[in-house]
Design an enzyme around this catalytic site. Structure first.
Site, PDB file in Angstrom:
ATOM      1  CG  ASP A 163      -0.291  -0.136   2.534  1.00  0.00           C
ATOM      2  OD1 ASP A 163       0.933  -0.390   2.554  1.00  0.00           O
ATOM      3  OD2 ASP A 163      -0.980   0.014   3.555  1.00  0.00           O
ATOM      4  CD  GLU A 249      12.346  -0.664   9.250  1.00  0.00           C
ATOM      5  OE1 GLU A 249      11.218  -0.522   8.762  1.00  0.00           O
ATOM      6  OE2 GLU A 249      12.527  -0.870  10.474  1.00  0.00           O
TER       7      GLU A 249
END
Length: 303
Positions: A163, A249
């Site tokens: 998205d 991350e």
């Protein structure tokens, strides 16, 4: 009367133009009508760096907005040459509706699946940020890459949410990566953007607000990794425990690189080419009312 005359004149002129263009191919007509289309196509497909393949990893899960999100993303990918799309469903088995959708776009892809265990899914009243998301799916994608690519291939790996919003120029930046490249991400971290602060092409510090203790305070959409690092650190997988919230991350970057080695891209990290958009959740309340009235429908399996 005046409007009818003008409409008639328009029709006759339009038919005349159509006759003159009968020898022009439909695609050439489209570019003539919308010359702006030519720029991303010409620039992307003629870029010498387009020979470098991008493996794009996209986890996805069943929800009312899923097909709409994947449709929008797939149509962006038409502008990107030499990209291989790895779609991983959060399901016990691949669903036919997603496979049909992917086949309809004729993009190079592989369709994988693995279900997130129930104990790691957010409860009904719990924010999705309180549970690790997409980690099982990313791990399966990394496993597929290591089994189906050559460590010596000059290719890049990028993690892309279904998205998010992607500018076609982002993929040109990804192809510049030699080891690990970084860039800004818009609409993330309770800010208009998060970004590395770069001096002379190297990361000096980071502009960010939430999760201050992150070693690499960037979004998953804010970096790409060379394929050889994925093979070099072949034992690396994302930590799927609930304690790893906000650390995906930093986990992978801390394993495969250092801040000094990061490459600042997107004009020294001054341009935003990806936005962490989130599709608004639709409240499908009328479905319950239909069920109470004895009427049912299930289009999600058909779309």
């Amino acid at each position: 009367m005046c409007y009818l005359i003008e409409f008639g004149d328009f029709l006759s002129t339009d038919l005349k133009n159509t006759d003159n263009k009968q020898t022009i191919k439909p695609w050439e007509q489209l570019l003539e009508l919308y010359p702006g289309l030519n720029e991303p196509i010409r620039e992307s497909w003629n870029d010498p760096l387009s020979i470098r393949k991008i493996y794009m990893i996209t986890p996805t899960k069943t929800r009312a907005e899923q097909i709409a999100d994947l449709t929008r993303l797939a149509q962006t990918l038409y502008l990107v040459p030499n990209l291989f799309w790895i779609i991983i469903e959060d399901e016990i088995k691949p669903t036919q509706r997603i496979h049909r959708l992917l086949q309809s776009f004729h993009l190079p892809f592989v369709h994988l699946n693995i279900a997130t265990p129930d104990y790691l899914k957010p409860t009904q009243n719990q924010s999705t940020w309180r549970r690790p998301r997409g980690m099982f799916q990313k791990n399966i994608a990394l496993q597929w890459i290591r089994s189906n690519t050559n460590r010596n291939d000059d290719a890049l790996v990028y993690f892309a949410d279904d998205d998010n919003t992607y500018h076609w120029k982002l993929f040109q930046e990804i192809r510049k990566v030699q080891s690990v490249g970084v860039w800004p991400v818009g609409l993330v971290g309770e800010l208009l953007y998060e970004r590395p602060i770069c001096l002379n092409g190297k990361v000096h510090s980071w502009f960010h607000f939430i999760y201050r203790k992150r070693k690499f305070p960037t979004d998953m959409a804010g970096f790409a990794i060379h394929l050889n690092l994925i093979h070099k650190y072949s034992n690396y997988i994302f930590n799927v425990s609930a304690t790893s919230i906000g650390q995906q991350e930093s986990q992978i970057l801390d394993t495969m690189t250092t801040q000094d080695q990061l490459e600042c891209l997107a004009n020294n990290a001054s341009k935003i080419y990806v936005w962490h958009t989130k599709t608004q959740i639709m409240f499908i309340t009328a479905a319950h009312k239909l069920q109470k009235a004895g009427l049912t429908y299930d289009l999600i399996s058909e779309l």
